[in-house]
Write a protein that holds these residues in place. Structure first.
Motif, PDB file in Angstrom:
ATOM      1  N   VAL A 162       0.844  -1.201   0.000  1.00 23.92           N
ATOM      2  CA  VAL A 162       0.000   0.000   0.000  1.00 23.92           C
ATOM      3  C   VAL A 162       0.876   1.247   0.000  1.00 23.92           C
ATOM      4  N   GLY A 163       1.965   1.202   0.752  1.00 23.13           N
ATOM      5  CA  GLY A 163       2.843   2.365   0.856  1.00 23.13           C
ATOM      6  C   GLY A 163       3.456   2.785  -0.463  1.00 23.13           C
ATOM      7  N   ILE A 164       3.912   1.819  -1.277  1.00 20.59           N
ATOM      8  CA  ILE A 164       4.532   2.214  -2.539  1.00 20.59           C
ATOM      9  C   ILE A 164       3.498   2.820  -3.484  1.00 20.59           C
ATOM     10  N   ARG A 165       2.239   2.370  -3.369  1.00 13.81           N
ATOM     11  CA  ARG A 165       1.195   2.942  -4.218  1.00 13.81           C
ATOM     12  C   ARG A 165       0.838   4.353  -3.771  1.00 13.81           C
ATOM     13  N   VAL A 166       0.793   4.575  -2.473  1.00  9.46           N
ATOM     14  CA  VAL A 166       0.469   5.909  -1.953  1.00  9.46           C
ATOM     15  C   VAL A 166       1.584   6.901  -2.270  1.00  9.46           C
ATOM     16  N   THR A 167       2.829   6.514  -2.013  1.00 11.47           N
ATOM     17  CA  THR A 167       3.937   7.429  -2.271  1.00 11.47           C
ATOM     18  C   THR A 167       4.122   7.667  -3.765  1.00 11.47           C
ATOM     19  N   SER A 168       3.908   6.645  -4.568  1.00 11.09           N
ATOM     20  CA  SER A 168       4.040   6.821  -6.014  1.00 11.09           C
ATOM     21  C   SER A 168       2.996   7.797  -6.554  1.00 11.09           C
ATOM     22  N   ARG A 169       1.797   7.757  -5.972  1.00 13.85           N
ATOM     23  CA  ARG A 169       0.746   8.682  -6.414  1.00 13.85           C
ATOM     24  C   ARG A 169       1.185  10.127  -6.218  1.00 13.85           C
ATOM     25  N   THR A 170       1.943  10.377  -5.161  1.00 11.78           N
ATOM     26  CA  THR A 170       2.367  11.731  -4.833  1.00 11.78           C
ATOM     27  C   THR A 170       3.647  12.130  -5.554  1.00 11.78           C
ATOM     28  N   LEU A 171       4.577  11.194  -5.679  1.00 11.50           N
ATOM     29  CA  LEU A 171       5.924  11.547  -6.118  1.00 11.50           C
ATOM     30  C   LEU A 171       6.252  11.183  -7.556  1.00 11.50           C
ATOM     31  N   GLU A 172       5.562  10.190  -8.125  1.00  8.06           N
ATOM     32  CA  GLU A 172       5.975   9.653  -9.418  1.00  8.06           C
ATOM     33  C   GLU A 172       4.772   9.375 -10.309  1.00  8.06           C
ATOM     34  N   ARG A 180       8.654  -0.093  -8.915  1.00 11.55           N
ATOM     35  CA  ARG A 180       8.681  -0.022  -7.452  1.00 11.55           C
ATOM     36  C   ARG A 180       8.230  -1.342  -6.829  1.00 11.55           C
ATOM     37  N   LEU A 181       7.256  -1.985  -7.447  1.00  9.89           N
ATOM     38  CA  LEU A 181       6.796  -3.275  -6.927  1.00  9.89           C
ATOM     39  C   LEU A 181       7.894  -4.325  -7.068  1.00  9.89           C
ATOM     40  N   THR A 182       8.601  -4.312  -8.188  1.00 11.66           N
ATOM     41  CA  THR A 182       9.716  -5.242  -8.365  1.00 11.66           C
ATOM     42  C   THR A 182      10.775  -5.011  -7.301  1.00 11.66           C
ATOM     43  N   GLU A 183      11.073  -3.760  -7.019  1.00 15.79           N
ATOM     44  CA  GLU A 183      12.048  -3.442  -5.969  1.00 15.79           C
ATOM     45  C   GLU A 183      11.576  -3.953  -4.608  1.00 15.79           C
ATOM     46  N   MET A 184      10.279  -3.824  -4.359  1.00 19.47           N
ATOM     47  CA  MET A 184       9.725  -4.342  -3.107  1.00 19.47           C
ATOM     48  C   MET A 184       9.971  -5.842  -3.003  1.00 19.47           C
TER      49      MET A 184
END
Length: 215
Positions: A162-172, A180-184
């Protein structure tokens, strides 16, 4: 029949327009008038399908919930390992996020204080159940270290996702999400999976990312 089809199309148009605005501006900052204008429908058409903005939000959350359950069933039908299944579900959810605003809005609504009406479970409760089930299967299949705390890992993985989706919405841009999911998964695989089995799942993460980018 033609009238029913038009009504269904109008409802879908309203939902998509609302989802787009909820995703870009948030639930509180979006009015019904904004949705009417964005959907290019009359107020009467909107009120025919939805009595209030909250009804629209609930419809979007319900659509996302149905999509999540359908995705989980499709992955189960593949008869793959539990860990592969979990990875495919997370990449599938990201694919839905990249493809359209409803999945994006569903997450924003779920994290924005919009109430979920019973009997529909909260999306996070539903996802946590899926994650826990898959992790337990992965432990039994020796794809995850046997001494891990499945409950702790399930909560951490869900928060990470959930965090990568929330931060991506704001930053990228949203198209950055697959990377980002692959990195996770690279981080999680190195911490959870025995060394001899890591190459398979590291390669799978890269493959699933490429599949999304190829759409």
């Amino acid at each position: 029949m033609a009238r029913q089809l038009r009504a269904e199309q109008t409802r879908a148009t309203i939902i998509r327009a609302a989802a787009d605005l909820f995703d870009r501006h948030g639930y509180e900052s979006t009015s019904l008038s904004d949705i009417v204008e964005h959907a290019q429908v009359t107020k009467g058409a909107l009120y025919f399908h939805f009595a209030a903005k909250e009804d629209l939000a609930h419809a979007i959350i319900e659509i996302q919930s149905q999509a999540s359950r359908r995705l989980a069933r499709e992955v189960d039908d593949r008869k793959c390992s539990s860990l592969e299944g979990l990875m495919r579900i997370t990449f599938g959810l990201v694919r839905l996020t990249v493809e359209g605003p409803v999945a994006r809005a569903g997450l924003r609504l779920a994290t924005g204080g919009v109430g979920v009406r019973p009997p529909l479970p909260h999306p996070f409760t539903e996802w946590l159940d899926i994650v826990s089930r898959k992790l337990l299967g992965a432990v039994k299949e020796s794809d995850i270290h046997p001494d891990v705390d499945v409950d702790a890992v399930a909560h951490s993985l869900l928060s990470f996702f959930v965090g990568i989706r929330v931060t991506s919405r704001t930053l990228e841009p949203v198209l950055r999400l697959p990377r980002r999911l692959t990195e996770m998964w690279y981080v999680l695989i190195r911490g959870l999976v025995p060394v001899t089995r890591r190459p398979r799942y590291l390669g799978l993460a890269t493959q699933l990312e490429r599949e999304i980018r190829a759409i």
